[in-house]
Enzyme design. Sequence first.
Site, PDB file in Angstrom:
ATOM      1  N   VAL A  64       7.321  38.483  18.633  1.00 53.70           N
ATOM      2  CA  VAL A  64       5.997  38.641  19.235  1.00 53.70           C
ATOM      3  C   VAL A  64       5.960  39.745  20.279  1.00 53.70           C
ATOM      4  O   VAL A  64       4.873  40.136  20.727  1.00 53.70           O
ATOM      5  CB  VAL A  64       5.495  37.311  19.836  1.00 53.70           C
ATOM      6  CG1 VAL A  64       5.301  36.265  18.741  1.00 53.70           C
ATOM      7  CG2 VAL A  64       6.433  36.792  20.929  1.00 53.70           C
ATOM      8  N   ASN A  90       4.804  30.840  24.611  1.00 58.54           N
ATOM      9  CA  ASN A  90       5.983  30.267  25.248  1.00 58.54           C
ATOM     10  C   ASN A  90       7.236  31.137  25.127  1.00 58.54           C
ATOM     11  O   ASN A  90       8.175  30.963  25.897  1.00 58.54           O
ATOM     12  CB  ASN A  90       6.270  28.894  24.625  1.00 58.54           C
ATOM     13  CG  ASN A  90       7.604  28.330  25.042  1.00 58.54           C
ATOM     14  OD1 ASN A  90       7.785  27.854  26.154  1.00 58.54           O
ATOM     15  ND2 ASN A  90       8.592  28.391  24.153  1.00 58.54           N
ATOM     16  N   SER A 142       6.104  30.339  34.930  1.00 56.80           N
ATOM     17  CA  SER A 142       7.196  29.781  35.734  1.00 56.80           C
ATOM     18  C   SER A 142       6.815  29.837  37.204  1.00 56.80           C
ATOM     19  O   SER A 142       6.066  30.725  37.631  1.00 56.80           O
ATOM     20  CB  SER A 142       8.477  30.580  35.508  1.00 56.80           C
ATOM     21  OG  SER A 142       9.479  30.213  36.444  1.00 56.80           O
ATOM     22  N   TYR A 155      12.790  38.592  35.815  1.00 53.02           N
ATOM     23  CA  TYR A 155      12.142  37.405  35.254  1.00 53.02           C
ATOM     24  C   TYR A 155      10.899  37.037  36.070  1.00 53.02           C
ATOM     25  O   TYR A 155       9.829  36.762  35.509  1.00 53.02           O
ATOM     26  CB  TYR A 155      13.133  36.245  35.225  1.00 53.02           C
ATOM     27  CG  TYR A 155      12.608  34.987  34.574  1.00 53.02           C
ATOM     28  CD1 TYR A 155      12.616  34.851  33.186  1.00 53.02           C
ATOM     29  CD2 TYR A 155      12.116  33.931  35.336  1.00 53.02           C
ATOM     30  CE1 TYR A 155      12.141  33.697  32.577  1.00 53.02           C
ATOM     31  CE2 TYR A 155      11.647  32.775  34.735  1.00 53.02           C
ATOM     32  CZ  TYR A 155      11.661  32.663  33.363  1.00 53.02           C
ATOM     33  OH  TYR A 155      11.190  31.516  32.766  1.00 53.02           O
ATOM     34  N   ALA A 157       9.095  38.956  37.969  1.00 55.67           N
ATOM     35  CA  ALA A 157       8.051  39.965  37.788  1.00 55.67           C
ATOM     36  C   ALA A 157       7.305  39.749  36.472  1.00 55.67           C
ATOM     37  O   ALA A 157       6.079  39.890  36.405  1.00 55.67           O
ATOM     38  CB  ALA A 157       8.661  41.364  37.830  1.00 55.67           C
TER      39      ALA A 157
END
Length: 256
Positions: A64, A90, A142, A155, A157
């Site tokens: 994706v 996800n 998150s 992560y 960012a």
Amino acid sequence: MKLSGQIALVTGGSRGIGAAICRRLAAEGASVAVNYRSSEGEAKEVVRSIEEAGGTALAVRGDVSDHTEAAAVVRRVTEELGDLHMLVNNAGVAKDALIYNMAPDDWLDVMRINFGGVFNCTQAVLPHFMAKGEGVIVNVSSVMGERGWVGESNYAASKGAVNAFTRCCAMESARFGIRVNAVLPGFSPTELVAGLTEGATGKGIRRQIPQRRFGTVEEIADVVCFLAGPESRYMTGSLVTVDGGAMTALGLGRPN
């Protein structure tokens, strides 16, 4: 069942939180497309478990983070299952490193998959949702996107981008009857964050969580299912934290 007759696409649905979301949506009656990039066996196992429970599921391969492949995933789902009602973004990766040591690909790949996948799939489903005058998008973000943590700059960012995108997409889509929300998990033991939830590091982090435990993937899936269902019909642009109270505490941004 509250999602009976609905069709859902879950990216990164072959394991961890994604697999739990697939099973939870199917348990509420949705037909679920389990997207995966490389874990074909695990994706088929999720499909098998759903079918054995009496549900309908389809494993769909596709990266994706690639715009063309994301569009092809959506096209296949609509051809084989029918018109989509919900998208759960996800799919994600982590390449933890201190900023000083981080290679260019370490941040670029994380951003391309974690945020690029959200953008690509959202853009691919919007024409379907707009034509119907309804649709639901749930982005799995998150708490890192709202806070800082040592070694997580790339992560964090990427998830911060997902959070901002969620708000903007909700504003643009509301007039078409489309709802867009995000779930912000805290620490939940999965393969993605195994280095942070195991051993002495995990014990140090648990001490900083008010509930003194990590969340389960099923608990994250419950909230995703809520946001996908009719009970949340007046919610859009929301960032829903599921972290055992971790974001209420000051914390140190590192194990201690």
